[in-house]
Design a protein around this motif. Structure first.
Motif, PDB file in Angstrom:
ATOM      1  N   LEU A 163      -5.414   8.976  -0.309  1.00  0.00           N
ATOM      2  CA  LEU A 163      -5.800   7.853  -1.160  1.00  0.00           C
ATOM      3  C   LEU A 163      -4.892   7.726  -2.379  1.00  0.00           C
ATOM      4  O   LEU A 163      -4.387   6.639  -2.685  1.00  0.00           O
ATOM      5  CB  LEU A 163      -7.255   8.037  -1.610  1.00  0.00           C
ATOM      6  CG  LEU A 163      -7.790   7.045  -2.642  1.00  0.00           C
ATOM      7  CD1 LEU A 163      -7.888   5.656  -2.039  1.00  0.00           C
ATOM      8  CD2 LEU A 163      -9.142   7.490  -3.169  1.00  0.00           C
ATOM      9  N   THR A 164      -4.673   8.836  -3.081  1.00  0.00           N
ATOM     10  CA  THR A 164      -3.859   8.762  -4.283  1.00  0.00           C
ATOM     11  C   THR A 164      -2.405   8.418  -3.967  1.00  0.00           C
ATOM     12  O   THR A 164      -1.745   7.718  -4.740  1.00  0.00           O
ATOM     13  CB  THR A 164      -3.929  10.084  -5.072  1.00  0.00           C
ATOM     14  OG1 THR A 164      -3.598  11.179  -4.206  1.00  0.00           O
ATOM     15  CG2 THR A 164      -5.318  10.299  -5.632  1.00  0.00           C
ATOM     16  N   LYS A 165      -1.910   8.889  -2.842  1.00  0.00           N
ATOM     17  CA  LYS A 165      -0.533   8.549  -2.452  1.00  0.00           C
ATOM     18  C   LYS A 165      -0.427   7.066  -2.114  1.00  0.00           C
ATOM     19  O   LYS A 165       0.526   6.388  -2.518  1.00  0.00           O
ATOM     20  CB  LYS A 165      -0.109   9.387  -1.248  1.00  0.00           C
ATOM     21  CG  LYS A 165       1.328   9.139  -0.813  1.00  0.00           C
ATOM     22  CD  LYS A 165       1.720  10.044   0.359  1.00  0.00           C
ATOM     23  CE  LYS A 165       3.163   9.787   0.795  1.00  0.00           C
ATOM     24  NZ  LYS A 165       3.546  10.655   1.937  1.00  0.00           N
ATOM     25  N   ALA A 166      -1.417   6.532  -1.410  1.00  0.00           N
ATOM     26  CA  ALA A 166      -1.371   5.132  -0.986  1.00  0.00           C
ATOM     27  C   ALA A 166      -1.503   4.162  -2.159  1.00  0.00           C
ATOM     28  O   ALA A 166      -0.908   3.081  -2.158  1.00  0.00           O
ATOM     29  CB  ALA A 166      -2.473   4.866   0.036  1.00  0.00           C
ATOM     30  N   LEU A 167      -2.287   4.552  -3.179  1.00  0.00           N
ATOM     31  CA  LEU A 167      -2.589   3.618  -4.273  1.00  0.00           C
ATOM     32  C   LEU A 167      -1.928   3.988  -5.593  1.00  0.00           C
ATOM     33  O   LEU A 167      -2.184   3.341  -6.609  1.00  0.00           O
ATOM     34  CB  LEU A 167      -4.105   3.529  -4.468  1.00  0.00           C
ATOM     35  CG  LEU A 167      -4.914   3.015  -3.270  1.00  0.00           C
ATOM     36  CD1 LEU A 167      -6.392   2.908  -3.634  1.00  0.00           C
ATOM     37  CD2 LEU A 167      -4.397   1.661  -2.784  1.00  0.00           C
ATOM     38  N   ARG A 168      -1.068   4.991  -5.582  1.00  0.00           N
ATOM     39  CA  ARG A 168      -0.470   5.493  -6.828  1.00  0.00           C
ATOM     40  C   ARG A 168       0.233   4.398  -7.613  1.00  0.00           C
ATOM     41  O   ARG A 168       0.097   4.286  -8.824  1.00  0.00           O
ATOM     42  CB  ARG A 168       0.512   6.621  -6.507  1.00  0.00           C
ATOM     43  CG  ARG A 168       1.192   7.200  -7.742  1.00  0.00           C
ATOM     44  CD  ARG A 168       2.114   8.334  -7.351  1.00  0.00           C
ATOM     45  NE  ARG A 168       1.376   9.441  -6.758  1.00  0.00           N
ATOM     46  CZ  ARG A 168       1.742  10.098  -5.646  1.00  0.00           C
ATOM     47  NH1 ARG A 168       2.842   9.737  -5.005  1.00  0.00           N
ATOM     48  NH2 ARG A 168       1.032  11.100  -5.191  1.00  0.00           N
ATOM     49  N   ASP A 169       1.021   3.582  -6.949  1.00  0.00           N
ATOM     50  CA  ASP A 169       1.793   2.539  -7.631  1.00  0.00           C
ATOM     51  C   ASP A 169       1.272   1.141  -7.311  1.00  0.00           C
ATOM     52  O   ASP A 169       2.017   0.167  -7.357  1.00  0.00           O
ATOM     53  CB  ASP A 169       3.269   2.633  -7.224  1.00  0.00           C
ATOM     54  CG  ASP A 169       3.901   3.946  -7.636  1.00  0.00           C
ATOM     55  OD1 ASP A 169       3.720   4.339  -8.799  1.00  0.00           O
ATOM     56  OD2 ASP A 169       4.564   4.594  -6.802  1.00  0.00           O
ATOM     57  N   ALA A 170      -0.014   1.069  -6.994  1.00  0.00           N
ATOM     58  CA  ALA A 170      -0.574  -0.209  -6.544  1.00  0.00           C
ATOM     59  C   ALA A 170      -1.515  -0.815  -7.588  1.00  0.00           C
ATOM     60  O   ALA A 170      -2.115  -0.107  -8.382  1.00  0.00           O
ATOM     61  CB  ALA A 170      -1.318  -0.011  -5.228  1.00  0.00           C
ATOM     62  N   TYR A 171      -1.607  -2.129  -7.556  1.00  0.00           N
ATOM     63  CA  TYR A 171      -2.583  -2.836  -8.383  1.00  0.00           C
ATOM     64  C   TYR A 171      -3.485  -3.654  -7.470  1.00  0.00           C
ATOM     65  O   TYR A 171      -3.130  -3.983  -6.335  1.00  0.00           O
ATOM     66  CB  TYR A 171      -1.894  -3.738  -9.408  1.00  0.00           C
ATOM     67  CG  TYR A 171      -1.042  -4.849  -8.816  1.00  0.00           C
ATOM     68  CD1 TYR A 171      -1.582  -6.108  -8.534  1.00  0.00           C
ATOM     69  CD2 TYR A 171       0.311  -4.644  -8.535  1.00  0.00           C
ATOM     70  CE1 TYR A 171      -0.802  -7.123  -7.992  1.00  0.00           C
ATOM     71  CE2 TYR A 171       1.094  -5.648  -8.002  1.00  0.00           C
ATOM     72  CZ  TYR A 171       0.527  -6.886  -7.731  1.00  0.00           C
ATOM     73  OH  TYR A 171       1.297  -7.881  -7.182  1.00  0.00           O
ATOM     74  N   TYR A 172      -4.655  -3.986  -7.967  1.00  0.00           N
ATOM     75  CA  TYR A 172      -5.656  -4.655  -7.150  1.00  0.00           C
ATOM     76  C   TYR A 172      -5.337  -6.135  -6.998  1.00  0.00           C
ATOM     77  O   TYR A 172      -5.076  -6.828  -7.980  1.00  0.00           O
ATOM     78  CB  TYR A 172      -7.030  -4.483  -7.785  1.00  0.00           C
ATOM     79  CG  TYR A 172      -8.179  -5.000  -6.948  1.00  0.00           C
ATOM     80  CD1 TYR A 172      -8.311  -4.649  -5.604  1.00  0.00           C
ATOM     81  CD2 TYR A 172      -9.152  -5.826  -7.507  1.00  0.00           C
ATOM     82  CE1 TYR A 172      -9.377  -5.097  -4.846  1.00  0.00           C
ATOM     83  CE2 TYR A 172     -10.228  -6.276  -6.764  1.00  0.00           C
ATOM     84  CZ  TYR A 172     -10.330  -5.915  -5.427  1.00  0.00           C
ATOM     85  OH  TYR A 172     -11.406  -6.369  -4.667  1.00  0.00           O
ATOM     86  N   VAL A 173      -5.344  -6.615  -5.759  1.00  0.00           N
ATOM     87  CA  VAL A 173      -5.113  -8.028  -5.463  1.00  0.00           C
ATOM     88  C   VAL A 173      -6.436  -8.774  -5.359  1.00  0.00           C
ATOM     89  O   VAL A 173      -6.632  -9.839  -5.936  1.00  0.00           O
ATOM     90  CB  VAL A 173      -4.301  -8.191  -4.164  1.00  0.00           C
ATOM     91  CG1 VAL A 173      -4.175  -9.662  -3.792  1.00  0.00           C
ATOM     92  CG2 VAL A 173      -2.932  -7.551  -4.304  1.00  0.00           C
TER      93      VAL A 173
END
Length: 252
Positions: A203-213
Motif C-alpha cells: 500500500l505505501t509503495k503504491a500510494l507514496r507519491d500519489a494524490y487522490y483523484v
C-alpha cells in the motif's frame, strides 16, 4: 495524573526538547487524556497542554506540539479544551479512530473526521493538520484473523488517504510488533511477518507519491478510490466490495 507542580513538568518537557532538538520534530502531549490514561480534569489537561507547549517551544521553536491523541473522535472533550483556551497551544490535532469487528465502516470513519474538521474550523484552526496517531485491529480479538487484519488495514489507510484535502495528512498503524501473543502488530511476537505487514508495504509503495483523484461509482457495496502518481501520472485504483463481485472500470 496531573503533576503536583506544573513547573516541574515544564522543566521536564524543556529538558527533553532541548536534548532532542533537531532529532525529534513533534511531541504529543499525553495519550488519550479523555479516558483512563488521564485521572485529572479537563481543565487540568488544558493546563498541562499549555505548559508543555510553552516549555517545548522555548527549547526548540521549530518543534511541533500535537494534541493528546483522543480515544476515538471525542468532540465534547475537544469542545471543552477549546473553551479552556487550548486553541493556541497545539500545532496538530491527533485522534485514534479505532473500530472493532471484521468490517470497516468507512461512512462512520469519514463522518467522525468531518465532524472534527468542522469543529476545528469553527474555532479558527482551519490551517492545522489532523494526524491519526493510532489506528489498528488486533488478531487477538474475536473474528479478526490475520487475513482480515490485512484487509482492514488496507481499507482504513486508503480511506484516510482520501481525506488529505480535509487535512488528514498522517496515519500511524498501531503497532509494529505483537507483545507476548496475538495483537495489533504487523509482526508476530517472534518477529515473523503477518499478512498485514505485506499489505502495508504494498500500500505505501503504491500510494507514496500519489494524490487522490476521486471515487468511482461501481455499484452498491463496492468502493473504488482512484489516485494519481504526481511524478509519473500513472493511475492507481483501490477497490473492495462487501462480497465477491465483478466490476468493470471505466476508461481514463
Amino acid at each position: 495524573a496531573p503533576p503536583r507542580n506544573l513547573l516541574d513538568y515544564a522543566r521536564f518537557v524543556g529538558e527533553v526538547a532541548k536534548r532532542y532538538k533537531g532529532r525529534i520534530r513533534a511531541y504529543e502531549i499525553w495519550n488519550e487524556p479523555d479516558i483512563g490514561f488521564w485521572s485529572g480534569s479537563m481543565a487540568e489537561y488544558a493546563d498541562l497542554l499549555k505548559t508543555g507547549y510553552i516549555a517545548a517551544k522555548q527549547a526548540d521553536p521549530n518543534c511541533q506540539i500535537v494534541f493528546g491523541g483522543m480515544a476515538g473522535v471525542n468532540i465534547p472533550f475537544l469542545k471543552t479544551i477549546y473553551e479552556f483556551g487550548g486553541r493556541d497551544f497545539f500545532d496538530v490535532m491527533a485522534v485514534h479512530p479505532y473500530q472493532w469487528g471484521p468490517e470497516f465502516n468507512d461512512d462512520w470513519f469519514v463522518k467522525q473526521l468531518s465532524d472534527l474538521r468542522k469543529l476545528m474550523n469553527e474555532n479558527g484552526d482551519t490551517h492545522k493538520e489532523i494526524w491519526l496517531t493510532e489506528l489498528g485491529w488486533s488478531t487477538g480479538d474475536k473474528g479478526i484473523t490475520e487475513d482480515i487484519q490485512a484487509r482492514l488495514l488496507t481499507q482504513a489507510m486508503v480511506t484516510a488517504k482520501t481525506l488529505e484535502k480535509m487535512g488528514v495528512t498522517r496515519t500511524f498503524w498501531f503497532c509494529v510488533k505483537d507483545w507476548g501473543g496475538p495483537g495489533y502488530g504487523l509482526l508476530r511476537p517472534d518477529g515473523s511477518k503477518k499478512p498485514a505487514f505485506t499489505a502495508y508495504s504494498v500500500l505505501t509503495k503504491a500510494l507514496r507519491d500519489a494524490y487522490y483523484v476521486g471515487k468511482v461509482d461501481l455499484g452498491r457495496g463496492v468502493r473504488c478510490h482512484v489516485f494519481r502518481n504526481h511524478r509519473t501520472g500513472a493511475l492507481v485504483a483501490a477497490i473492495w466490495a462487501q462480497k465477491e463481485t465483478k466490476v468493470k472500470l471505466p476508461g481514463k
